[in-house]
Design an enzyme around this catalytic site. Structure first.
Site, PDB file in Angstrom:
ATOM      1  CG  HIS A   1      -3.546  -5.276   1.676  1.00  0.00           C
ATOM      2  ND1 HIS A   1      -3.858  -4.643   0.501  1.00  0.00           N
ATOM      3  CD2 HIS A   1      -4.280  -4.660   2.632  1.00  0.00           C
ATOM      4  CE1 HIS A   1      -4.759  -3.688   0.740  1.00  0.00           C
ATOM      5  NE2 HIS A   1      -5.030  -3.676   2.024  1.00  0.00           N
TER       6      HIS A   1
ATOM      7  CD  GLN B   1      -2.934  -0.927   2.336  1.00  0.00           C
ATOM      8  OE1 GLN B   1      -2.654  -1.438   3.417  1.00  0.00           O
ATOM      9  NE2 GLN B   1      -4.036  -0.223   2.138  1.00  0.00           N
TER      10      GLN B   1
HETATM   11 NI    NI Z   1      -6.445  -2.544   3.035  1.00  0.00          NI
END
Ligand code: NI
Length: 169
Positions: free
Chosen positions: A138, A50
């Protein structure tokens, strides 16, 4: 240092991250930066992809700074046990302003290395279990929108494309 958060549409979010093999000062600094970036973005969990870094590292603090002991570092995490079921509204810093109900296990155990490379087990339930599952996903290139109906997923993707076109994503 606070990293900008990568948003849905960036391929780094949808590919499996690389296993961490070196536990050095650079890794320690990265983890500090990840906590800082997560708090700056008002999140309770953040995975390295991210911030554009495709490595198997995630940080979690479901108390959002309330309890320093609640900070969890997950390096090369694997969920080793899941039980029960919960369905709650879930969001993601990489998909801002959207939320959907996502079915998850109620209680999970995750095995992960810490900043020194030591293997540890973390057990969590409710929100913590949800965070462990969301962040581990993720690192496998999976987002919560992959765990909702195709109809709802396509709707979010369509809205995101529209926002991107307008320069608002
Ligand atoms: Ni997330």
């Amino acid at each position: 240092m606070i990293y900008p958060i990568v948003k849905l549409g960036d391929p780094v979010l949808e590919k499996p991250a690389e296993t961490v093999t070196i536990f050095d000062d650079e890794l320690k600094q990265l983890i500090e930066d990840m906590f800082e970036s997560m708090y700056a973005a008002h999140g309770i969990g953040l995975a390295a992809p991210q911030i554009g870094i495709s490595r198997r590292i995630a940080v979690v603090d479901v108390t959002f700074k309330e309890d320093p002991n609640a900070k969890v570092v997950l390096i090369n995490p694997e969920i080793t046990h899941m039980e029960g079921r919960q369905s709650q509204s879930e969001g993601c810093l990489s998909i801002p302003d959207f939320r959907e109900n996502v079915a998850r296990a109620l209680r999970v155990t995750v095995r992960a290395q810490n900043v020194n490379g030591k293997w540890q087990e973390h057990t969590g339930e409710d929100l913590l279990a949800r965070a462990f599952q969301h962040e581990t996903d993720h690192l496998n290139g999976k987002l919560y929108i992959h765990r909702i109906s195709a109809l709802k997923r396509d709707l979010i993707k369509r809205k995101v494309r529209k926002l991107a076109k307008a320069g608002e994503w």
